[in-house]
Scaffold this active site. Structure first.
Site, PDB file in Angstrom:
ATOM      1  N   ASP A 167       8.536   1.915  -8.186  1.00 43.33           N
ATOM      2  CA  ASP A 167       8.059   2.966  -7.284  1.00 43.33           C
ATOM      3  C   ASP A 167       9.208   3.973  -7.170  1.00 43.33           C
ATOM      4  O   ASP A 167      10.352   3.670  -7.512  1.00 43.33           O
ATOM      5  CB  ASP A 167       7.732   2.316  -5.933  1.00 43.33           C
ATOM      6  CG  ASP A 167       7.628   3.316  -4.808  1.00 43.33           C
ATOM      7  OD1 ASP A 167       6.820   4.260  -4.931  1.00 43.33           O
ATOM      8  OD2 ASP A 167       8.370   3.169  -3.822  1.00 43.33           O
ATOM      9  N   ASP A 171       9.534   6.940  -4.251  1.00 40.31           N
ATOM     10  CA  ASP A 171       9.931   7.305  -2.888  1.00 40.31           C
ATOM     11  C   ASP A 171      10.177   6.073  -2.027  1.00 40.31           C
ATOM     12  O   ASP A 171       9.294   5.264  -1.837  1.00 40.31           O
ATOM     13  CB  ASP A 171       8.856   8.197  -2.260  1.00 40.31           C
ATOM     14  CG  ASP A 171       8.751   9.531  -2.990  1.00 40.31           C
ATOM     15  OD1 ASP A 171       7.672   9.828  -3.530  1.00 40.31           O
ATOM     16  OD2 ASP A 171       9.757  10.249  -3.060  1.00 40.31           O
TER      17      ASP A 171
END
Ligand code: XBP
Ligand code: MG
Length: 254
Positions: free
Chosen positions: A10, A12
């Protein structure tokens, strides 16, 4: 027992803590540009983060915090235009080097590359946000480190739907049991586990109270030799930071 083939990250909150001092600031700059008196405080933004996707987040904000807001013309077009301004501001913050990678991220990526592991990205954020972050922190050639950068509107449903991780696995031509996902949030782990992926979590100020009961391991950060990580849930590590040796040892126990 499958062999570990890939790490899927991922962005953020995982590669970098982008939300509080990055995305949130950029949203507020775009609102000011548009003459709107909206100010997303750190606290309000924490509530809004329950919705992934910047455009979707703006719409959620209007529904919950500005129910009487109206404009002439199409609201969807208005949101798209406002979000484009926000992205421009966010890219400027990245180019100014305002958003560093979290501890241990560069080290782990380089370890994985050195051992020939495949790297992927599965994120809700806008694709340009990923390339600018990677270029600003790891240099222009770092985009080539990743065999897939699955981002933003490339899939019909954003996290917590599993779409983006399923898309990444398809592009990598790998099965979920050959990979490990790295996430930071409740929406993120619902997505990665929904795609069948064992998931390692690094929490942050916005997500440390989320439900990570389905996580393979929960840490406060990946850590560095001189900046130890803390195991918050799951098996203890043999040393004070997460490295590929630890990941392979834990993966072999699945
Ligand atoms: C986090 C998100 C994104 C960002 C904002 O993505 O939900 O929407 O908050 O970026 P992830 P955009 O944790 O999956 O990396 O405004 O470009 O959507
Ligand atoms: Mg995240």
């Amino acid at each position: 027992m499958s062999e570990l083939k890939a790490l899927i990250f991922d962005v953020d909150g995982t590669l970098a803590n982008t939300e509080r001092d990055g995305h949130r600031v950029a949203f507020n700059q775009a609102f000011a540009d548009a003459g709107l008196d909206w100010n997303w405080t750190v606290e309000v933004y924490g509530d809004l983060l329950s919705v992934t996707g910047g455009k979707e987040r703006i719409r959620f904000y209007l529904e919950k915090y500005q129910p009487d807001f109206s404009i002439e013309g199409d609201l969807t077009e208005f949101i798209i235009s406002l979000h484009k301004k926000k992205t421009d501001h966010y890219l400027a913050l990245l180019q100014q080097g305002k958003i560093p990678l979290r501890p241990g991220v560069e080290r782990l990526l380089r370890e994985a590359r050195d051992e020939g592991l495949t790297l992927g990205i599965a994120t809700t954020t806008t694709p340009a946000n990923v390339s600018y972050l990677l270029e600003a922190t790891l240099g222009a050639d770092s985009l080539d480190w990743f065999d897939v950068i699955a981002a933003g509107d490339i899939v019909p449903a954003k996290k917590p739907a599993a779409d983006i991780f399923i898309y990444a696995l398809e592009k990598l031509n790998l099965n979920a049991n050959q990979c490990i996902a790295f996430e930071d949030s409740g929406n993120g782990i619902l997505s990665s586990v929904g795609a069948g992926l064992k998931t390692i979590i690094t929490v942050n100020d916005y997500t440390h109270e989320h439900d990570f009961s389905d996580a393979f391991l929960v840490l406060d950060q990946f850590g560095e030799p001189d900046n130890p990580c803390k195991v918050l849930q799951g098996a203890s590590l043999d040393n004070s930071y997460l490295d590929l040796v630890q990941i392979r040892r834990l993966f072999a126990k699945i």
